[in-house]
Design an enzyme around this catalytic site. Structure first.
Site, short mmCIF file in Angstrom:
data_model
loop_
_atom_site.label_atom_id
_atom_site.label_comp_id
_atom_site.label_asym_id
_atom_site.label_seq_id
_atom_site.Cartn_x
_atom_site.Cartn_y
_atom_site.Cartn_z
CB SER A 185 18.12 -7.74 54.49
OG SER A 185 18.99 -7.85 55.60
CG ASP A 205 27.37 -7.86 54.51
OD1 ASP A 205 27.15 -8.78 55.33
OD2 ASP A 205 26.46 -7.22 53.94
CG HIS A 259 23.27 -9.26 54.51
ND1 HIS A 259 23.72 -7.98 54.74
CD2 HIS A 259 21.93 -9.23 54.64
CE1 HIS A 259 22.68 -7.20 54.98
NE2 HIS A 259 21.57 -7.93 54.95
#
Length: 242
Positions: free
Chosen positions: A11, A190, A193
């Site tokens: 991600s 977070d 990320h």
């Protein structure tokens, strides 16, 4: 056709084309010289990456035809592999010895496919455990972070060791980010990320590594004539060789 740089990862790679992301910054930096191609898959670990690697990249034809080798491929996995095996994201966990083996296989696969391409490993980033407690991705009945900075550091060390064993460059993002004050909030939105500041670090590190390996704007040809090369009195002359 312009040469390519592939971005292969989880991600953190998938989100890299967002506003201020390291991938979009690379695309802007190399505009008119290199096409930056995104191949990021949220939640993936190295085990899953191996399952799909043949589908991710174009096939090389037996007669040598097809797409030319890219300039470089970034391989950015480990953040999910390092999930703790006894926490809520255990299904993403890959034991560290298997993570090392998987990286070796990925690198070997890419080298066999494109012998001239630069393979650049990137370690997982550091983890802000408080941020992970506050922003869990799935139900977390224990209320404990599914990742720890210590575990991420162990996987980062393994990633660096694999790069040394394979004789390829590596970006030690885990160490680099922690050199800055308040890195937990400045670089991570977070706990995992990247913020725009964190993305900037990745971008700058990749550009520096590519330049060290001989791939810089100064050495890459520009795609088609620049406006400064076009004669106002005879504009079409600049296009005669194309």
């Amino acid at each position: 056709m312009r040469p390519k740089i592939y971005l292969f990862g989880d991600s953190i790679t998938e989100e890299s084309f967002a506003d201020g992301g390291w991938g979009s910054s690379l695309a802007n930096h190399f505009s008119r010289t290199v096409d930056v191609v995104l191949r990021g898959y949220s939640g993936y670990n190295t085990q899953w990456a191996l399952k799909v690697i043949d589908s991710v990249f174009p096939a090389v034809q037996k007669d040598g035809g097809g797409e030319e080798a890219p300039v470089a491929v970034t391989v950015f996995f480990g953040a999910n592999d390092a999930c703790l095996p006894d926490r809520c994201s255990a299904f993403q966990h890959v034991p560290i010895h298997e993570y090392r083996q998987n990286l070796h296989i990925i690198i070997s696969h890419l080298k066999n496919k494109w012998p001239t391409a630069l393979i650049l490993l990137i370690t997982p980033p550091p983890i802000d455990e408080e941020g992970r407690r506050r922003y869990p991705y799935i139900e977390n009945p224990m209320g404990l972070p599914e990742r720890t900075n210590e575990a991420a550091g162990a996987y980062a060390k393994a990633c660096i060791e694999v790069a040394i064993e394979c004789g390829i460059p590596v970006i030690d993002l885990w160490t680099k980010m922690q050199q800055f004050p308040d890195w937990q909030k400045a670089h991570l939105r977070d706990g995992l990320h990247l913020t725009q500041t964190g993305n900037r670090i990745v971008f700058e590190e990749i550009v520096a590594k590519l330049k060290k390996e001989g791939w810089s704007l100064e050495k890459l040809p520009v795609d088609l004539p620049l406006i400064s090369e076009i004669d106002p009195n005879d504009p079409l002359k600049a296009f005669e060789k194309y």
